[in-house]
Design an enzyme around this catalytic site. Structure first.
Site, PDB file in Angstrom:
ATOM      1  N   GLU A 718     -11.617 -38.584  90.031  1.00  0.00           N
ATOM      2  CA  GLU A 718     -10.202 -38.935  90.226  1.00  0.00           C
ATOM      3  C   GLU A 718      -9.996 -40.322  90.833  1.00  0.00           C
ATOM      4  O   GLU A 718      -9.252 -40.501  91.798  1.00  0.00           O
ATOM      5  CB  GLU A 718      -9.504 -37.846  91.044  1.00  0.00           C
ATOM      6  CG  GLU A 718      -9.515 -36.496  90.337  1.00  0.00           C
ATOM      7  CD  GLU A 718      -8.943 -35.353  91.158  1.00  0.00           C
ATOM      8  OE1 GLU A 718      -8.482 -35.603  92.293  1.00  0.00           O
ATOM      9  OE2 GLU A 718      -8.959 -34.210  90.665  1.00  0.00           O
ATOM     10  N   GLU A 819     -11.706 -29.553  82.664  1.00  0.00           N
ATOM     11  CA  GLU A 819     -11.189 -28.536  83.590  1.00  0.00           C
ATOM     12  C   GLU A 819      -9.964 -27.852  82.988  1.00  0.00           C
ATOM     13  O   GLU A 819      -8.957 -27.646  83.664  1.00  0.00           O
ATOM     14  CB  GLU A 819     -10.832 -29.169  84.940  1.00  0.00           C
ATOM     15  CG  GLU A 819     -11.963 -29.914  85.606  1.00  0.00           C
ATOM     16  CD  GLU A 819     -11.567 -30.537  86.939  1.00  0.00           C
ATOM     17  OE1 GLU A 819     -10.556 -30.109  87.536  1.00  0.00           O
ATOM     18  OE2 GLU A 819     -12.273 -31.466  87.387  1.00  0.00           O
TER      19      GLU A 819
END
Length: 945
Positions: A718, A819
């Protein structure tokens, strides 16, 4: 009223839960309220053989009245001291305290006294251990004494199960108490006492082991019966204790302003010094594994000038191997004004030697008030029926006067005191994402809404759509937007919906020029709103906003999937020619051929956790339906090193062993995580030099330990949403992380990984920003080998997802959904969402794999996203997942031609072919189809047919 108080004495253990990345040392109730009192001498007679009565002592010769019969010193010496022997050990006179055994000449801490109890214990029963112990010799301060089980089997290594421990002063009798349960019975079970340092004598007066409860399979309890004892405090504070704090019973507080919601009394947890301090009850032996329980608590807070705080119900589980697990059951925002109901569910995957439920959460100094706590077997919720949507009107805009065809803003109103007017000069073509959904469509009018006199960012055009929305229908949003002159920084423009009091993101874009930009987004409502409006907002106050051709229309997902199936046939399948050899062609010309694909090689994986693999049903579904895995937390730095220098790779090792032994490939998630909230406090506290060393040590430890075992690594998670390491160590640190990881494990593909890439909802992580970041890393030498799109998506619309994939696909790197999860209260809609995402991924040539972020209820990061219910039932979303995977298997039937060949078109993977001649002779062969574009010729040997 008179206040009754209970305190809890505690020993330290470690808390390993994802909800607390710091993994700070926590305390648990390991010593009962009377642990430090001198127990009375026990004189109950021992019954040596059978396991019949629950109160029969498992231990033979429990008080050493028969000398050392059935007891054995473990690599040391032992003898019994009696009143008749005229020998005492220190100040402990056997004529006053009774007989006891002395264990001496101990050279290791594990040396002590043991007894074989194999034939006197049952699996799945709960046993309570109570031993009266002391120490003598060179003792300085407190000394630990432990009770342990040794479990031996010829087919596996010897295991040791911790039962309990206590702290002992020199020559003072102390009671050690604990519980254990064995999920299965090994070949040999040995109970023993151990613990003091070498040279210290261990003294034992008596030992009892009683069965507290029958095996779970034999237990019959009413479905509505709570397993919590004294749930409403009608019996005072019995069976309750403070979790390292004091608990008090009240009939009222605050001069009568606080009274029970129900019943006559309530309890408070007071004198709290940590967030996790609270009120608890041990429920060991009362919960069955793989069964769902629902906990309901009535709570509020009081004191320390705190008016609102998070209160949480938590389960502490100690497994037979001493691994501690913390399960967050539920949280609620409690107040000091009223009682609030906290409700949540939990499930134990594996066996537990101890289970404690407790209430925690508010800041230190604030009391937790508890009126009641119940834990019952959860009722099964019937599956939701498929929604009935009449006349969905796919592709029809629900907004009024989108084209501003009468040169007025009729149907629109200004949100705030801004001014709306109509102007000319906007694009006349549909935005690309809308064009992909709508196909051939009339041109736009070229008129737009000009918004001026804006004094707040939220000011813009709005329209009420309350009566135009249909439940469970997925809507796509499309609009051209532009901002006025005079900007000196990037401006975010957002299409938003106000659904009652909820803000819904309909898409965003960042603008830093004077061009028109597309916003594409989607949404869905799952309960009827009393008010719904759409509005466009975003630029700073004083900046004009221009809005053209705003449309909201329902999406025809089935039509999109039909298109994707045709696309998959082109990009995922290849021409295959089976050439049959080994016998005369005349013997098998015209023979029938039946080709069946056994397994598609396209990677479809899932996230798993350490506790999941203790559940046989979970493991069975996992191994049957996935060929890749990723670990939810167990490889993250805050899990492997919660405290500096204290490394924990055991959980990851266990999970990796399961995967490798079943040919499941694995992704390494993640080496670092840039978001500061996920970084351990001890790392955040470091200076630059120490932090840089810690980063290098993390890379070296992890990559060397698992070299060649993980196919992928998410190097720094991220990076579009966090910058902790970059802020602390400079911009080059990200590149260096990639370079060092590649040097340590050249075989692994190194990924970037981020969220909101594919849904149009976040200008921070739009495909353009992601592309810019990847190119910047590569230009500086970072060996970025793959692009991770997390895929936590709401109401997915194919063309929006595909647009992001197209933009990233230009980079030529493999794209993975890393994910993926979707969420809906309705299982059928959840199934639709998942089907959309699976086909969009499989239908795009740049996508090389899909990882689900879990599939089992109660072990998902999002509510209403599971495919399998907690007790093992596959729901509608799970059935759709299996159906899509079945669609990804190629089959063909026909006959061998005169050239001894059989052509077909199929996906890559493993196949079986059955050949049946005219004389009904059969032969079955297997073969593999590789992932390539050109045709593949495969020779099948039919010798012996």
């Amino acid at each position: 009223m008179k206040r009754f108080t209970v305190c809890c004495f505690s020993n330290k253990i470690h808390k390993n839960g994802d909800r607390n990345p710091d993994k700070k040392s926590r305390e648990s109730m390991e010593v009962s309220r009377k642990d430090n009192e001198e127990p009375e001498k026990q004189n109950n007679n021992n019954v040596a053989s059978i396991i019949g009565s629950d109160r029969t002592n498992v231990i033979v010769n429990h008080d050493f009245s028969s000398g050392m019969h059935s007891w054995h010193p473990n690599c040391c010496e032992a003898f019994v001291v009696t009143a008749e022997s005229n020998v005492s050990h220190g100040v402990l006179d056997p004529s006053k305290c009774g007989s006891y055994v002395v264990v001496k000449n101990r050279k290791e801490t594990w040396q002590g006294l043991e007894q074989d109890i194999t034939n006197r214990v049952k699996p799945c029963s709960l046993y309570k251990v109570s031993a009266t112990v002391a120490v003598s010799g060179p003792v300085h301060g407190l000394v630990e004494v432990m009770a342990t089980l040794k479990l031996e089997s010829q087919q596996s290594q010897t295991n040791y199960q911790f039962i309990a421990k206590t702290c002992v002063f020199k020559e003072k009798w102390v009671r050690l108490e604990g519980m254990f349960s064995l999920p299965s019975l090994p070949e040999k079970v040995v109970f023993y006492l151990e613990g003091p340092s070498p040279g210290i004598d261990l003294l034992i007066q008596s030992v009892t082991i009683h069965r507290e409860s029958e095996p779970e399979l034999e237990r019959v309890t009413a479905e509505d019966e709570t397993i919590v004892v004294n749930p409403n405090f009608e019996d005072g504070l019995n069976n309750w204790s403070g979790r390292s704090c004091k608990i008090v019973l009240h009939d009222s507080m605050a001069d009568g302003k606080i009274v029970p919601e129900s019943g006559k009394v309530f309890a408070s947890a007071t004198e709290r010094t940590q967030n996790w301090n609270g009120i608890q009850q041990e429920i060991t032996g009362k919960v069955q594994r793989k069964r769902v329980y629902e906990a309901t608590a009535v709570v509020r807070i009081y004191g320390n000038n705190v008016t609102t705080a998070t209160v949480q119900a938590t389960l502490w589980v100690q497994n037979p191997n001493q691994r501690d697990q913390y399960i967050g059951i539920s949280t609620v925002q409690a107040t000091d004004k009223e009682w609030i109901h906290l409700k949540g569910k939990f499930l134990l995957n594996g066996s537990a030697s101890r289970v404690v439920i407790y209430i925690e959460g508010p800041p230190p100094g604030t009391d937790i008030l508890l009126n009641s706590l119940t834990v019952k077997h959860a009722e099964k919720i019937p599956p939701s029926p498929p929604p009935s949507i009449e006349n969905p009107a796919f592709g029809v805009n629900i907004l009024t006067n989108s084209h501003l065809s009468d040169d007025t803003t009729n149907g629109w109103f200004s949100l705030g005191n801004c001014t709306l007017s109509v102007a000319e000069g906007s694009p006349r073509i549909l935005p690309p994402m809308a064009r992909d959904s709508l196909g051939a469509h009339e041109r736009l009018s070229g008129r737009y809404i000009l918004v001026t006199n804006r004094t707040q960012t939220w000011m813009g055009p709005a329209q009420m759509i309350t009566d135009k929305l249909k439940l469970f229908l997925t809507y796509q949003i499309s609009v051209w937007v532009k901002v006025g002159s005079g900007i000196n920084s990037p401006q975010n423009v957002n299409v938003a919906l106000g659904i009652d009091s909820q803000w819904v993101n309909g898409g965003q874009v960042e603008i830093n020029d004077d061009r028109w930009h597309e916003i594409g987004g989607s949404f869905r409502i799952e309960k009827n709103p009393s008010k719904a409006l759409v509005y466009v907002q975003g630029p700073s106050s004083g900046i004009d906003l221009m809005v053209a051709g705003l449309q909201i229309f329902p999406v025809d997902r089935l039509a999109r999937i039909k298109h994707l199936k045709r696309q998959c046939d082109k990009i995922r399948k290849r021409d295959v020619i089976l050439k049959f050899a080994g016998v005369d062609s005349s013997k098998f010309s015209g023979a029938s051929v039946r080709v069946r694909q056994i397994r598609n090689s396209f990677p479809v994986g899932t996230c798993i956790s350490r506790s999941n693999i203790d559940n046989e049903d979970f493991v069975d579904f996992f191994l049957k339906n996935f060929n890749w895995a990723v670990f939810a937390n167990e490889l993250k730095w805050y899990w492997t090193e919660p405290e500096q220098g204290k490394l924990n790779y055991q959980d990851a090792d266990d999970m990796l062993n399961l995967c490798s032994s079943n040919n499941i490939e694995t992704r390494g998630h993640c080496i670092f995580w840039e978001v500061q909230a996920t970084v351990q406090q001890w790392i955040q506290n470091m200076n630059q030099t120490d932090l840089n060393n810690a980063v290098q040590n993390r890379l070296t430890d992890l990559l060397n330990r698992y070299k060649g075992k993980f196919k992928h690594y998410d190097v720094n998670n991220e990076m579009l949403h966090g910058s902790f390491y970059q802020d602390k160590l400079g911009k080059d640190i990200r590149v260096n992380m990639f370079k060092t990881a590649h040097q340590l494990d050249p075989s692994a593909t190194l990924f970037v990984n981020d969220y909101h890439i594919e849904d149009g909802c976040d200008p921070k992580s739009c495909p353009e920003k992601y592309t810019e970041q990847i190119l910047d890393l590569q230009e500086k030498g970072a060996p970025v080998g793959g692009i991770g799109i997390q895929g936590h998506i709401d109401s997915p619309v194919g063309p929006i997802v595909c647009s992001a994939l197209d933009k990233l696909g230009i980079l030529g790197l493999p794209i993975w959904f890393t994910e993926l999860d979707v969420s809906s209260v309705n299982e059928h809609i959840r199934a639709d969402d998942l089907e959309v995402m699976m086909w969009e991924a499989f239908g795009h040539p740049a996508v090389e794999g899909i990882m689900l972020w879990g599939f089992w209820e109660l072990f998902m990061s999002r509510d209403n996203s599971h495919l399998v219910n907690a007790e093992g039932d596959v729901n509608e979303a799970g059935k759709r997942f299996l159906a899509v995977k079945k669609d990804w298997l190629s089959h063909a039937n026909g006959h061998i031609d005169q050239n001894g060949a059989f052509p077909f078109r199929g996906y890559s993977g493993n196949y079986a072919v059955e050949v049946i001649t005219t004389s009904s002779s059969k032969v079955l062969k297997t073969f593999g189809v590789d992932k390539e574009d050109s045709s593949q010729v495969i020779t099948v040997d039919l010798q012996g047919l």
